[in-house]
Motif scaffolding. Structure first.
Motif, PDB file in Angstrom:
ATOM      1  N   ALA A 234       0.838  -1.209   0.000  1.00  0.00           N
ATOM      2  CA  ALA A 234       0.000   0.000   0.000  1.00  0.00           C
ATOM      3  C   ALA A 234       0.863   1.246   0.000  1.00  0.00           C
ATOM      4  O   ALA A 234       2.080   1.191   0.251  1.00  0.00           O
ATOM      5  CB  ALA A 234      -0.913  -0.006   1.233  1.00  0.00           C
ATOM      6  N   ASP A 235       0.245   2.365  -0.267  1.00  0.00           N
ATOM      7  CA  ASP A 235       0.906   3.662  -0.177  1.00  0.00           C
ATOM      8  C   ASP A 235       1.221   3.965   1.283  1.00  0.00           C
ATOM      9  O   ASP A 235       0.431   3.615   2.180  1.00  0.00           O
ATOM     10  CB  ASP A 235      -0.006   4.741  -0.748  1.00  0.00           C
ATOM     11  CG  ASP A 235       0.680   6.091  -0.836  1.00  0.00           C
ATOM     12  OD1 ASP A 235       0.570   6.855   0.157  1.00  0.00           O
ATOM     13  OD2 ASP A 235       1.285   6.382  -1.873  1.00  0.00           O
ATOM     14  N   THR A 238      -1.518   5.307   3.531  1.00  0.00           N
ATOM     15  CA  THR A 238      -2.728   4.526   3.787  1.00  0.00           C
ATOM     16  C   THR A 238      -2.902   4.299   5.288  1.00  0.00           C
ATOM     17  O   THR A 238      -1.953   3.879   5.961  1.00  0.00           O
ATOM     18  CB  THR A 238      -2.644   3.160   3.077  1.00  0.00           C
ATOM     19  OG1 THR A 238      -2.436   3.368   1.680  1.00  0.00           O
ATOM     20  CG2 THR A 238      -3.909   2.361   3.296  1.00  0.00           C
ATOM     21  N   PRO A 239      -4.075   4.567   5.828  1.00  0.00           N
ATOM     22  CA  PRO A 239      -4.302   4.328   7.260  1.00  0.00           C
ATOM     23  C   PRO A 239      -4.031   2.867   7.631  1.00  0.00           C
ATOM     24  O   PRO A 239      -4.494   1.953   6.953  1.00  0.00           O
ATOM     25  CB  PRO A 239      -5.784   4.678   7.439  1.00  0.00           C
ATOM     26  CG  PRO A 239      -6.090   5.628   6.330  1.00  0.00           C
ATOM     27  CD  PRO A 239      -5.248   5.179   5.174  1.00  0.00           C
ATOM     28  N   ALA A 241      -1.185   1.307   7.479  1.00  0.00           N
ATOM     29  CA  ALA A 241      -0.051   0.710   6.766  1.00  0.00           C
ATOM     30  C   ALA A 241       1.188   0.692   7.649  1.00  0.00           C
ATOM     31  O   ALA A 241       1.433   1.615   8.424  1.00  0.00           O
ATOM     32  CB  ALA A 241       0.230   1.485   5.482  1.00  0.00           C
ATOM     33  N   TRP A 262       5.540  -0.475   2.137  1.00  0.00           N
ATOM     34  CA  TRP A 262       4.488  -0.404   3.130  1.00  0.00           C
ATOM     35  C   TRP A 262       3.375  -1.372   2.762  1.00  0.00           C
ATOM     36  O   TRP A 262       3.117  -1.624   1.574  1.00  0.00           O
ATOM     37  CB  TRP A 262       3.943   1.024   3.223  1.00  0.00           C
ATOM     38  CG  TRP A 262       4.974   1.985   3.747  1.00  0.00           C
ATOM     39  CD1 TRP A 262       6.049   2.463   3.054  1.00  0.00           C
ATOM     40  CD2 TRP A 262       5.048   2.535   5.053  1.00  0.00           C
ATOM     41  NE1 TRP A 262       6.794   3.297   3.850  1.00  0.00           N
ATOM     42  CE2 TRP A 262       6.199   3.373   5.089  1.00  0.00           C
ATOM     43  CE3 TRP A 262       4.261   2.434   6.200  1.00  0.00           C
ATOM     44  CZ2 TRP A 262       6.572   4.072   6.220  1.00  0.00           C
ATOM     45  CZ3 TRP A 262       4.621   3.142   7.331  1.00  0.00           C
ATOM     46  CH2 TRP A 262       5.774   3.948   7.338  1.00  0.00           C
ATOM     47  N   GLU A 263       2.720  -1.917   3.768  1.00  0.00           N
ATOM     48  CA  GLU A 263       1.647  -2.868   3.520  1.00  0.00           C
ATOM     49  C   GLU A 263       0.575  -2.776   4.605  1.00  0.00           C
ATOM     50  O   GLU A 263       0.826  -2.287   5.718  1.00  0.00           O
ATOM     51  CB  GLU A 263       2.185  -4.302   3.465  1.00  0.00           C
ATOM     52  CG  GLU A 263       2.717  -4.809   4.786  1.00  0.00           C
ATOM     53  CD  GLU A 263       3.223  -6.241   4.724  1.00  0.00           C
ATOM     54  OE1 GLU A 263       3.405  -6.771   3.604  1.00  0.00           O
ATOM     55  OE2 GLU A 263       3.460  -6.830   5.801  1.00  0.00           O
ATOM     56  N   THR A 264      -0.615  -3.232   4.270  1.00  0.00           N
ATOM     57  CA  THR A 264      -1.708  -3.321   5.236  1.00  0.00           C
ATOM     58  C   THR A 264      -2.055  -4.787   5.457  1.00  0.00           C
ATOM     59  O   THR A 264      -1.851  -5.626   4.562  1.00  0.00           O
ATOM     60  CB  THR A 264      -2.962  -2.585   4.731  1.00  0.00           C
ATOM     61  OG1 THR A 264      -3.360  -3.147   3.467  1.00  0.00           O
ATOM     62  CG2 THR A 264      -2.685  -1.099   4.562  1.00  0.00           C
ATOM     63  N   THR A 266      -5.149  -7.431   6.422  1.00  0.00           N
ATOM     64  CA  THR A 266      -6.606  -7.475   6.431  1.00  0.00           C
ATOM     65  C   THR A 266      -7.090  -8.909   6.317  1.00  0.00           C
ATOM     66  O   THR A 266      -6.377  -9.788   5.826  1.00  0.00           O
ATOM     67  CB  THR A 266      -7.184  -6.641   5.268  1.00  0.00           C
ATOM     68  OG1 THR A 266      -8.599  -6.635   5.356  1.00  0.00           O
ATOM     69  CG2 THR A 266      -6.775  -7.221   3.927  1.00  0.00           C
TER      70      THR A 266
END
Length: 281
Positions: A234-235, A238-239, A241, A262-264, A266
């Motif tokens: 993710a950017d 991004t919340p 991340a 960066w990554e999220t 989920t």
């Protein structure tokens, strides 16, 4: 429009090193982007010194259908005596000379006409055991080196590579099924089982991960009421991340480097009409 190449990463053992150092080789809980990009580079036949900018630019995600069980492999290397390996004698004239000298001194025989010629082992130095008279490794004073390697046992992951150029993803998918170099899941002792690449789906990673099922009905956490975790690039803005230091920059041994991406994280709700992976042994 973006497309996603889905890659099945499953095997009896796999290992995804993250902070391995010296005698302790760890494994991440999931495949890293660096490792998957390295897998693709090997399939395409690229040398370690070749640029990987085009591969590194792919957006990455991974879904843990079956996280697997951590397994520790304990090793001790060196110390003690080892029988002589005949192949080493044939291919190394220095060892052949050492064998001849040792046998002549101990028995008067020479290599090829002695019962010791059939022994098998992996020595580096040659000496005569003072008790048995056998030819053995001479490094008896060397201390054993203890090493520790970690693996994931019985794990299955679905990795995804996202890009706007479908043709580029098709080239990678073809290479994964027709690799120019041997492929493994993190280490050479971990070859993949079944097919690696299959579908290329339209849309972003989050959607692609809902459309494909690795495990048949009744198996694993996906279909037992729980939803698998997925980590999606993710950017940085991004919340939620978080940074990960596995963005490949170069695989060149002389200047190997990784950057930060960066990554999220989920949960993925796999669609009720998701198609099952067609595994070809």
């Amino acid at each position: 429009m973006t497309h996603v190449l889905l890659i099945r990463l499953a095997a009896p053992l796999q290992s995804w090193g993250a902070v391995s150092r010296f005698s302790r080789r760890d494994t991440h809980s999931r495949p890293t982007k660096s490792a998957v990009i390295g897998l693709c580079a090997a399939a395409l036949g690229r040398d370690r010194t070749a640029p990987i900018d085009d591969l590194a630019a792919l957006e990455y995600g991974v879904r843990a259908d079956h996280p697997g069980t951590p397994v520790r492999d304990y090793h001790s290397v060196g110390a003690g005596r080892y029988p002589l390996r005949p192949r080493d004698i044939i291919t190394d004239h220095r060892r052949a000379a050492a064998v001849s000298a040792s046998l002549d001194a101990a028995t008067g025989d020479h290599f090829g006409h002695h019962e010791l010629a059939g022994w098998y082992g992996a020595p580096k130095k040659i000496a005569t055991d003072p008790v048995s008279g056998a030819l053995v490794s001479g490094e008896v004073s060397r201390s054993a080196l203890i090493t520790e390697r970690w693996y994931l046992s019985d794990a299955a992951f679905l990795a995804g590579l996202q890009h706007t150029d479908r043709a580029w993803l098709e080239e990678i998918a073809y290479a994964l099924e027709h690799p120019k170099q041997l492929l493994w899941l993190g280490r050479k002792s971990c070859p993949p089982s079944g097919t690696l690449a299959a579908d290329i789906l339209p849309g972003p990673l989050a959607e692609a991960f809902t459309a494909k099922r690795l495990l048949p009905d009744g198996e694993g956490p996906v279909l037992s009421g729980r939803r698998p975790w997925a980590w999606i690039q993710a950017d940085p803005a991004t919340p939620g991340a978080s940074p990960v230091n596995d963005q490949p920059v170069s695989f060149d041994p002389a200047r190997r480097a990784h950057g930060t991406r960066w990554e999220t994280r989920t949960r993925v709700a796999i669609s009720a009409d998701a198609t099952e992976w067609d595994i070809i042994p």
